[in-house]
Design a protein around this motif. Structure first.
Motif, PDB file in Angstrom:
ATOM      1  N   GLY A 163      -4.722 -10.798   1.205  1.00  0.00           N
ATOM      2  CA  GLY A 163      -4.692 -11.040  -0.237  1.00  0.00           C
ATOM      3  C   GLY A 163      -5.978 -11.657  -0.759  1.00  0.00           C
ATOM      4  O   GLY A 163      -6.982 -11.736  -0.049  1.00  0.00           O
ATOM      5  N   ILE A 164      -5.928 -12.106  -2.007  1.00  0.00           N
ATOM      6  CA  ILE A 164      -7.104 -12.659  -2.685  1.00  0.00           C
ATOM      7  C   ILE A 164      -6.875 -14.149  -2.945  1.00  0.00           C
ATOM      8  O   ILE A 164      -5.889 -14.514  -3.584  1.00  0.00           O
ATOM      9  N   HIS A 165      -7.788 -14.992  -2.441  1.00  0.00           N
ATOM     10  CA  HIS A 165      -7.641 -16.441  -2.564  1.00  0.00           C
ATOM     11  C   HIS A 165      -8.985 -17.065  -2.928  1.00  0.00           C
ATOM     12  O   HIS A 165     -10.047 -16.499  -2.649  1.00  0.00           O
ATOM     13  N   GLU A 166      -8.919 -18.263  -3.537  1.00  0.00           N
ATOM     14  CA  GLU A 166     -10.122 -18.953  -3.999  1.00  0.00           C
ATOM     15  C   GLU A 166     -10.974 -19.427  -2.828  1.00  0.00           C
ATOM     16  O   GLU A 166     -10.469 -19.665  -1.729  1.00  0.00           O
ATOM     17  N   ASN A 167     -12.275 -19.593  -3.104  1.00  0.00           N
ATOM     18  CA  ASN A 167     -13.238 -20.137  -2.138  1.00  0.00           C
ATOM     19  C   ASN A 167     -13.300 -19.331  -0.839  1.00  0.00           C
ATOM     20  O   ASN A 167     -13.474 -19.900   0.249  1.00  0.00           O
ATOM     21  N   CYS A 168     -13.084 -18.046  -0.969  1.00  0.00           N
ATOM     22  CA  CYS A 168     -13.121 -17.172   0.205  1.00  0.00           C
ATOM     23  C   CYS A 168     -14.026 -15.965  -0.058  1.00  0.00           C
ATOM     24  O   CYS A 168     -14.298 -15.616  -1.205  1.00  0.00           O
ATOM     25  N   ILE A 169     -14.493 -15.340   1.009  1.00  0.00           N
ATOM     26  CA  ILE A 169     -15.149 -14.036   0.913  1.00  0.00           C
ATOM     27  C   ILE A 169     -14.035 -12.997   0.828  1.00  0.00           C
ATOM     28  O   ILE A 169     -13.145 -12.979   1.693  1.00  0.00           O
ATOM     29  N   ILE A 170     -14.053 -12.149  -0.185  1.00  0.00           N
ATOM     30  CA  ILE A 170     -13.009 -11.144  -0.362  1.00  0.00           C
ATOM     31  C   ILE A 170     -13.567  -9.784   0.058  1.00  0.00           C
ATOM     32  O   ILE A 170     -14.610  -9.354  -0.441  1.00  0.00           O
ATOM     33  N   GLY A 181      -2.211  16.102  11.474  1.00  0.00           N
ATOM     34  CA  GLY A 181      -2.778  17.273  12.150  1.00  0.00           C
ATOM     35  C   GLY A 181      -4.085  16.898  12.811  1.00  0.00           C
ATOM     36  O   GLY A 181      -4.141  15.952  13.587  1.00  0.00           O
ATOM     37  N   ARG A 182      -5.156  17.604  12.452  1.00  0.00           N
ATOM     38  CA  ARG A 182      -6.471  17.321  13.021  1.00  0.00           C
ATOM     39  C   ARG A 182      -7.305  16.419  12.128  1.00  0.00           C
ATOM     40  O   ARG A 182      -8.467  16.150  12.406  1.00  0.00           O
ATOM     41  N   ASN A 183      -6.712  15.991  11.013  1.00  0.00           N
ATOM     42  CA  ASN A 183      -7.449  15.161  10.069  1.00  0.00           C
ATOM     43  C   ASN A 183      -6.993  13.702  10.153  1.00  0.00           C
ATOM     44  O   ASN A 183      -5.848  13.411  10.505  1.00  0.00           O
ATOM     45  N   PHE A 184      -7.919  12.788   9.792  1.00  0.00           N
ATOM     46  CA  PHE A 184      -7.620  11.364   9.805  1.00  0.00           C
ATOM     47  C   PHE A 184      -7.972  10.753   8.448  1.00  0.00           C
ATOM     48  O   PHE A 184      -8.963  11.127   7.829  1.00  0.00           O
ATOM     49  N   SER A 185      -7.152   9.820   8.017  1.00  0.00           N
ATOM     50  CA  SER A 185      -7.497   9.019   6.848  1.00  0.00           C
ATOM     51  C   SER A 185      -7.401   7.553   7.241  1.00  0.00           C
ATOM     52  O   SER A 185      -6.897   7.213   8.314  1.00  0.00           O
ATOM     53  N   LEU A 186      -7.857   6.671   6.361  1.00  0.00           N
ATOM     54  CA  LEU A 186      -7.898   5.240   6.681  1.00  0.00           C
ATOM     55  C   LEU A 186      -6.997   4.447   5.751  1.00  0.00           C
ATOM     56  O   LEU A 186      -6.959   4.699   4.540  1.00  0.00           O
ATOM     57  N   GLU A 187      -6.288   3.478   6.329  1.00  0.00           N
ATOM     58  CA  GLU A 187      -5.551   2.502   5.537  1.00  0.00           C
ATOM     59  C   GLU A 187      -6.377   1.213   5.510  1.00  0.00           C
ATOM     60  O   GLU A 187      -6.922   0.812   6.537  1.00  0.00           O
ATOM     61  N   TYR A 188      -6.476   0.577   4.349  1.00  0.00           N
ATOM     62  CA  TYR A 188      -7.283  -0.633   4.212  1.00  0.00           C
ATOM     63  C   TYR A 188      -6.396  -1.850   3.947  1.00  0.00           C
ATOM     64  O   TYR A 188      -5.286  -1.723   3.433  1.00  0.00           O
ATOM     65  N   LYS A 189      -6.912  -3.034   4.290  1.00  0.00           N
ATOM     66  CA  LYS A 189      -6.275  -4.301   3.953  1.00  0.00           C
ATOM     67  C   LYS A 189      -7.278  -5.164   3.185  1.00  0.00           C
ATOM     68  O   LYS A 189      -8.456  -5.247   3.558  1.00  0.00           O
ATOM     69  N   THR A 190      -6.808  -5.814   2.119  1.00  0.00           N
ATOM     70  CA  THR A 190      -7.640  -6.780   1.409  1.00  0.00           C
ATOM     71  C   THR A 190      -7.485  -8.134   2.091  1.00  0.00           C
ATOM     72  O   THR A 190      -6.372  -8.630   2.250  1.00  0.00           O
ATOM     73  N   VAL A 191      -8.602  -8.725   2.500  1.00  0.00           N
ATOM     74  CA  VAL A 191      -8.553  -9.982   3.246  1.00  0.00           C
ATOM     75  C   VAL A 191      -9.405 -11.039   2.553  1.00  0.00           C
ATOM     76  O   VAL A 191     -10.390 -10.728   1.870  1.00  0.00           O
ATOM     77  N   SER A 192      -9.001 -12.292   2.729  1.00  0.00           N
ATOM     78  CA  SER A 192      -9.780 -13.449   2.270  1.00  0.00           C
ATOM     79  C   SER A 192     -10.267 -14.193   3.502  1.00  0.00           C
ATOM     80  O   SER A 192      -9.461 -14.585   4.351  1.00  0.00           O
ATOM     81  N   ILE A 193     -11.580 -14.395   3.578  1.00  0.00           N
ATOM     82  CA  ILE A 193     -12.186 -15.057   4.740  1.00  0.00           C
ATOM     83  C   ILE A 193     -12.695 -16.416   4.294  1.00  0.00           C
ATOM     84  O   ILE A 193     -13.602 -16.492   3.447  1.00  0.00           O
ATOM     85  N   PRO A 194     -12.115 -17.510   4.787  1.00  0.00           N
ATOM     86  CA  PRO A 194     -12.586 -18.846   4.379  1.00  0.00           C
ATOM     87  C   PRO A 194     -14.086 -19.002   4.624  1.00  0.00           C
ATOM     88  O   PRO A 194     -14.602 -18.563   5.655  1.00  0.00           O
ATOM     89  N   LYS A 195     -14.796 -19.654   3.651  1.00  0.00           N
ATOM     90  CA  LYS A 195     -16.248 -19.829   3.801  1.00  0.00           C
ATOM     91  C   LYS A 195     -16.542 -21.027   4.696  1.00  0.00           C
ATOM     92  O   LYS A 195     -16.704 -20.899   5.890  1.00  0.00           O
ATOM     93  N   ASP A 196     -16.621 -22.203   4.117  1.00  0.00           N
ATOM     94  CA  ASP A 196     -16.997 -23.380   4.897  1.00  0.00           C
ATOM     95  C   ASP A 196     -15.794 -24.236   5.256  1.00  0.00           C
ATOM     96  O   ASP A 196     -15.861 -25.039   6.178  1.00  0.00           O
ATOM     97  N   GLU A 197     -14.705 -24.102   4.503  1.00  0.00           N
ATOM     98  CA  GLU A 197     -13.547 -24.948   4.738  1.00  0.00           C
ATOM     99  C   GLU A 197     -12.356 -24.080   5.096  1.00  0.00           C
ATOM    100  O   GLU A 197     -12.398 -22.854   5.009  1.00  0.00           O
TER     101      GLU A 197
END
Length: 216
Positions: A163-170, A181-197
């Motif tokens: 998800g989306i949270h404050e003070n994070c890299i989104i 079949g022979r084709n591939f697609s991608l599923e994505y996830k939205t992530v929040s990565i804490p910066k310094d804290e």
């Protein structure tokens, strides 16, 4: 449920290319989930397009150091064709390429005890050389003993959360491949990565020997 932690360190530089970048080759801050499953599949010696690991484990990611970025001019060869035939000559184009400098990540995986034990043994004695980003970007890996894990409600964690949270890299990160079949697609996830804290907020995590980790 059992869990396993391992630490990966890119020895010099690496790039987790964003597939949507064009004139600039920009990089995600953390390895995509598809990349982590690729490392495990490589260690197990699985063949290309063998996606079984997707169904075995959940994954958590924690940055161990600050993300230092560098940008250089790179010469990129282009493959031109219609999907059936390709030109035998490769036109080139200069592009700016973003690098992450010596990033270190702690990776947490969880699943059935037998699968976790198989992955632990494979990471300790991989069938093939392990790398992330480019195929020549080898990694140093430190694997910890598997542990039994359980759910805990946590008000703080240092790892990536959904998800989306404050003070994070989104970032929107590739999560898994979907085959039709022979084709591939991608599923994505939205992530929040804490910066310094640490991330503060009520969330469901798993306890890895004293560390509360969000699993995707």
């Amino acid at each position: 449920m059992f869990g396993l932690k391992f630490r990966i360190e890119a020895l010099y530089f690496t790039t987790f290319r964003k597939s949507t970048s064009t004139s600039l080759i920009s990089s995600y801050s953390i390895p995509p989930f598809t990349t982590i499953r690729g490392i495990i599949s490589n260690a197990l010696g699985l063949k290309r397009d063998d996606l079984r690991v997707q169904n075995w484990i959940n994954i958590g990611i924690k940055l161990q150091n600050n993300v230092n970025r560098s940008t250089e001019m790179a010469k990129v060869l282009k493959l031109k064709g219609n999907g059936k035939k390709y030109q035998k000559t490769f036109p080139s184009s200069p592009m700016f390429k973003e690098f992450l400098v010596n990033p270190i990540y702690d990776i947490y995986i969880a699943g059935e005890q037998g699968k976790i034990q198989d992955i632990y043994s494979a990471l300790k004695n991989p069938k093939r050389p392990l790398y992330i980003g480019g195929s020549d970007e080898l990694i140093d890996i430190n694997v910890f003993e598997p542990v039994e894990i359980g759910k805990v409600a946590s008000k703080e964690t240092f790892c990536a959360v959904e998800g989306i949270h404050e003070n994070c890299i989104i970032e929107k990160i590739p999560y898994k491949f979907i085959q039709a079949g022979r084709n591939f697609s991608l599923e994505y996830k939205t992530v929040s990565i804490p910066k310094d804290e640490n991330f503060s907020g009520e969330t469901e995590t798993f306890n890895f020997d004293g560390e509360n980790i969000f699993l995707f």
